[in-house]
Design a protein around this motif. Structure first.
Motif, PDB file in Angstrom:
ATOM      1  N   UNK A 108     -33.766   2.065 -31.611  1.00 52.30           N
ATOM      2  CA  UNK A 108     -32.939   1.523 -30.560  1.00 52.30           C
ATOM      3  C   UNK A 108     -31.619   2.228 -30.310  1.00 52.30           C
ATOM      4  N   UNK A 109     -31.068   2.933 -31.298  1.00 52.83           N
ATOM      5  CA  UNK A 109     -29.716   3.450 -31.147  1.00 52.83           C
ATOM      6  C   UNK A 109     -29.714   4.928 -30.786  1.00 52.83           C
ATOM      7  N   UNK A 110     -28.570   5.350 -30.292  1.00 46.42           N
ATOM      8  CA  UNK A 110     -28.395   6.753 -29.904  1.00 46.42           C
ATOM      9  C   UNK A 110     -28.525   7.663 -31.115  1.00 46.42           C
ATOM     10  N   UNK A 111     -28.010   7.228 -32.252  1.00 44.80           N
ATOM     11  CA  UNK A 111     -28.055   8.043 -33.462  1.00 44.80           C
ATOM     12  C   UNK A 111     -29.496   8.292 -33.914  1.00 44.80           C
ATOM     13  N   UNK A 112     -30.383   7.350 -33.667  1.00 46.40           N
ATOM     14  CA  UNK A 112     -31.759   7.471 -34.128  1.00 46.40           C
ATOM     15  C   UNK A 112     -32.649   8.196 -33.128  1.00 46.40           C
ATOM     16  N   UNK A 113     -32.107   8.575 -31.978  1.00 47.19           N
ATOM     17  CA  UNK A 113     -32.896   9.282 -30.969  1.00 47.19           C
ATOM     18  C   UNK A 113     -32.099  10.449 -30.400  1.00 47.19           C
ATOM     19  N   UNK A 114     -31.682  11.400 -31.236  1.00 44.06           N
ATOM     20  CA  UNK A 114     -30.809  12.483 -30.756  1.00 44.06           C
ATOM     21  C   UNK A 114     -31.477  13.403 -29.742  1.00 44.06           C
ATOM     22  N   UNK A 115     -32.768  13.716 -29.939  1.00 45.49           N
ATOM     23  CA  UNK A 115     -33.409  14.619 -28.984  1.00 45.49           C
ATOM     24  C   UNK A 115     -33.594  13.934 -27.634  1.00 45.49           C
ATOM     25  N   UNK A 116     -33.953  12.667 -27.653  1.00 40.63           N
ATOM     26  CA  UNK A 116     -34.081  11.917 -26.396  1.00 40.63           C
ATOM     27  C   UNK A 116     -32.765  11.940 -25.637  1.00 40.63           C
ATOM     28  N   UNK A 117     -31.669  11.686 -26.345  1.00 38.80           N
ATOM     29  CA  UNK A 117     -30.346  11.701 -25.705  1.00 38.80           C
ATOM     30  C   UNK A 117     -29.991  13.095 -25.207  1.00 38.80           C
TER      31      UNK A 117
END
Length: 285
Positions: free
Chosen positions: A80-89
């Motif tokens: 759910x968080x930005x930190x856990x999805x760096x490539x998506x961001x």
């Protein structure tokens, strides 16, 4: 009536919620430890139903009160968080940068360097080079970069929201490198499909990749259920209905813009293929 082993899971897997669900339903069960695994035993007459129930609710019933406590309404999501999805961001940031430098899809001079086929610009016409010439000149990036080009804020916003929703799920479950590979693969196939079946022209957007991610999550989840790929009810149906509406030509007829239908279909098909393959491999493991 004899007991049979219906689940063999790693010791670190939390079965408390699912066992509470079985208790509430009155299903006799026990858990033993064998060869470094926890094994769930139930009556043989209920084995098939319990396996199906675990596939749907591995964390237990999200709505059932059990002994005065309320089980969490949704399984714990680790995506759910930005930190856990760096490539998506990072992908979304890149599309935003491209949106800015192309003036929201209006700067043809800038888009020229990102379009699938190179083109020349005169006062009245665009002259497109064929794909062979483009590739012979070493401009291989064009096979992928149309996914970064968006035409208008609505186009960008819708695609960004869906990429965030689907991309972070893939990144959480299969990793950032898998998401990178899928993004490039789905972009390549959807762009080629649009070029071959839709004809020469300027097209772009993440929608072909999105349909690829949708197909991947959908069929992977069918074969190897997991919390990350459990999409909200109706999402797959909504996206497929939208695809059919676009294919009908209604959107274009209403003056809402041209739709890259071949890219959508190509992305969906390759995504379904990777979902079946990935789900099958995960199920074997």
């Amino acid at each position: 009536m004899s007991a049979v082993a219906v689940l063999r899971l790693p010791l670190e897997t939390d079965l408390s919620g699912f066992l509470a669900l079985l208790k509430r339903m009155g299903v006799p069960c026990r858990v033993s430890e064998e060869s470094g695994q926890q094994v769930l035993w139930v009556p043989d007459t209920l084995a098939a139903q319990v396996r199906e129930l675990y596939a749907r609710f591995p964390q237990g019933d999200p709505d059932a009160p059990i002994e005065g406590e309320v089980v969490s309404a949704t399984p714990v999501r680790r995506f759910g968080s930005l930190r856990e999805a760096p490539f998506t961001a990072l992908m979304l940031l890149l599309t935003l940068v491209v949106f800015a430098i192309t003036w929201g899809g209006e700067n043809l001079e800038t888009i020229r360097w990102l379009s699938f086929a190179d083109y020349g610009i005169t006062e009245e016409y665009l002259y497109f080079a064929d794909l062979g010439h483009t590739l012979d000149s070493g401009q291989w990036w064009r096979l992928f970069t149309p996914m970064l080009v968006h035409f208008g804020w609505l186009h960008l916003a819708m695609n960004s929201l869906w990429y965030w929703e689907l991309g972070r799920r893939v990144e959480a479950h299969q990793g950032r490198f898998a998401l990178l590979g899928f993004t490039l693969l789905f972009a390549l196939v959807s762009n080629l499909a649009q070029y071959v079946f839709g004809g020469v022209g300027i097209f772009g957007g993440l929608s072909g990749v999105l349909y690829g991610l949708l197909g991947h999550c959908w069929l992977y989840q069918k074969l190897a259920p997991n919390p990350a790929y459990r999409l909200p009810p109706g999402v797959v149906g909504l996206m497929l209905v939208w695809l059919l509406v676009c294919l009908s030509g209604l959107v274009t007829a209403l003056g809402l813009g041209a739709i890259a239908n071949a890219a959508h279909v190509g992305g969906l098909l390759i995504g379904c293929a990777t979902g079946v393959l990935g789900g099958w491999l995960a199920r074997r493991r």
